[in-house]
Design an enzyme around this catalytic site. Sequence first.
Site, mmCIF file in Angstrom:
data_model
loop_
_atom_site.group_PDB
_atom_site.id
_atom_site.type_symbol
_atom_site.label_atom_id
_atom_site.label_comp_id
_atom_site.label_asym_id
_atom_site.label_seq_id
_atom_site.Cartn_x
_atom_site.Cartn_y
_atom_site.Cartn_z
ATOM 1 N N LYS A 208 1.323 -1.339 0.023
ATOM 2 C CA LYS A 208 -0.262 0.097 -0.217
ATOM 3 C C LYS A 208 0.937 1.128 -0.073
ATOM 4 C CE LYS A 208 -2.573 2.246 3.658
ATOM 5 N NZ LYS A 208 -2.272 3.680 3.225
ATOM 6 N N GLY A 260 7.526 4.726 8.047
ATOM 7 C CA GLY A 260 7.175 5.378 8.137
ATOM 8 C C GLY A 260 7.288 6.140 9.478
ATOM 9 N N SER A 261 5.957 6.929 9.839
ATOM 10 C CA SER A 261 6.422 6.869 11.234
ATOM 11 C C SER A 261 6.898 6.353 12.596
ATOM 12 C CB SER A 261 5.755 7.914 11.564
ATOM 13 O OG SER A 261 4.127 7.191 11.290
ATOM 14 N N THR A 262 7.821 6.438 13.535
ATOM 15 C CA THR A 262 7.657 5.305 14.754
ATOM 16 C C THR A 262 6.339 5.227 15.476
ATOM 17 O OG1 THR A 262 10.661 6.451 14.560
ATOM 18 C CG2 THR A 262 8.981 5.776 16.467
ATOM 19 N N GLY A 265 4.860 2.656 13.480
ATOM 20 C CA GLY A 265 5.321 1.739 13.358
ATOM 21 C C GLY A 265 5.300 0.902 14.927
ATOM 22 N N GLU A 282 11.480 0.156 8.839
ATOM 23 C CA GLU A 282 11.823 2.008 8.490
ATOM 24 C C GLU A 282 11.372 3.013 9.023
ATOM 25 O OE1 GLU A 282 15.075 1.432 7.126
ATOM 26 O OE2 GLU A 282 15.671 -0.398 6.106
ATOM 27 N N GLU A 413 11.533 14.725 15.586
ATOM 28 C CA GLU A 413 11.487 14.611 13.705
ATOM 29 C C GLU A 413 10.147 15.396 13.240
ATOM 30 O OE1 GLU A 413 10.221 10.927 11.651
ATOM 31 O OE2 GLU A 413 12.153 11.698 10.611
#
Length: 503
Positions: A208, A260-262, A265, A282, A413
């Site tokens: 996706k 994607g974002s932490t 995740g 990642e 971030e």
Amino acid sequence: MSTLTEKKSARPTKRSQGRPLPELIFGDLWEFDPAPETADPKLKPRYELFIGGKFVAPASGKYFDSTNPANETKIAEFALGGAADVDAAYAAAQKAQPAWAKLPGKERAKYLYRIARLLQDRAREFAVAETMDNGKPIKETRDFDVPMAAAHFFYHAGWADKLEYVAPGRRVAPLGIVGQVIPWNFPLLMMAWKLAPALAVGNCAVIKPATNTPLSALKLAEIIQDAGLPPGVVNILTGPGSTGGAIMAHPLAAKIAFTGSTDVGKVIMRSVAGTEKRMTMELGGKAANIVFDDAPLDQAVEGIVNGIFFNQGQVCCAGSRLLVHEPVADAVVAKLKNRLRVLRVGDPLDKNTDVGAIVSRDQLETVQGYLDAGVKEGATMWQPPCRLPKKGFYLPPTIFTGVTQSHRIAREEIFGPVLSIITFRTVDEAIEKANNTAYGLSAGVWTDKGSRILKMSTELKAGVVWANTFNKFDPTSPFGGYKESGFGREGGRQGLLDYCRLV
Ligand code: NAD
């Protein structure tokens, strides 16, 4: 756009000649003629899901729009995939996987080579489409995203018939079906990073793209179809986060790969805890770009600019914290300001544009929130005078001086064109400050001393350490994080291992 910028936007144009200039500048953005890219992106009004080698309508019958962040106009509509579509995609992958895995590696390689070549053939069209969907400057999509995506397919095609060298002495087998979810900052390139290694080993994929940037994934589906890839080997679903959640949680997924974002995740990791799924993550970053007093400063300034303003700073490994050696701090900041004054911010389709549009209104507001936080917490904000387009989501390149490690702009971030500048006095202090973050994806070191580079690259807790350069990528080179930046590697032999079962 902040009020500060509005006030400063009176750049000296031809019309202002004869009147006092607001401040010394070294170039004039407005003297360049616009040079828009004219290649046809060959857009369709509507894009369906790609399941079992065919373009199919979503079970819900619902669609969502993707808009161009540079001018807020609709690009096309995209199918809203849901749980039933995810099931259909996994069923197609399950049907295709045994035969795909049994194909001799050199036959699988042919498909990957074909995809890479077709991408090269349509490179200009893809560059324009990607720029329209994401807002990044055409010179980046043209010279980086699209060629790099093709390079990943070429590189992994080369591995497909040499898998015995991935883990010498072991037999390498595919995992089965992999579920993959990617972000919006490098939409096409992330498709290539995910699909090429998975396919080379004999896995099938359900993937996706991000909700904001689905276009290049569906254009890649056209190429996959044209390349004659067996139906079901790659299935592409568009939709919101919940579609991604269904892909990650699906019982047929042997492995999930997420970029994607932490925060997301962590949600995904919790949702698959206790299952046998393999996982690679990642995630986010807050990289230190460290400049010592013996560095070639002009070169370092170029590296700082590339490090944080490439793709409007919407880069996981962006050099968003500049750590600068105290003796050269004033000189570096002065040079940096001069350089930023001549960056061209504006229409991403213009070949002269250096800084394009932020991907969405939401993201722009998030970044503006960080500007407010930086000022409120006592840092000093500076933006070059620049005139922004009236429509679209733009922000001038922004730097903060007087930043301390406790400031939010130094810890979180931001994912935008915002640089936080911190000074240091000793090598150990630089290492301590660079590592003082929850993240650990990348770092940069600028110095003339080889021994210092070796020391820094050993002691920095970052998956990638660049020396006297920044944001350099290559498919042969593994990429991935420490700490909250994730685990697993993408690229190189190590990246391939994450898609293999060793027997
Ligand atoms: P995001 O986490 O919001 O979304 C990423 C993807 O996950 C999207 O496709 C989204 O639709 C999907 N998603 C959202 N909620 C989900 C859920 N609950 N379950 C499954 N999928 C879900 O990230 P973003 O805003 O698209 O991208 C920016 C982030 O990505 C930044 O934090 C950046 O650092 C990170 N990133 C990391 C790398 C890397 O290699 N480490 C590369 C690029 C981007």
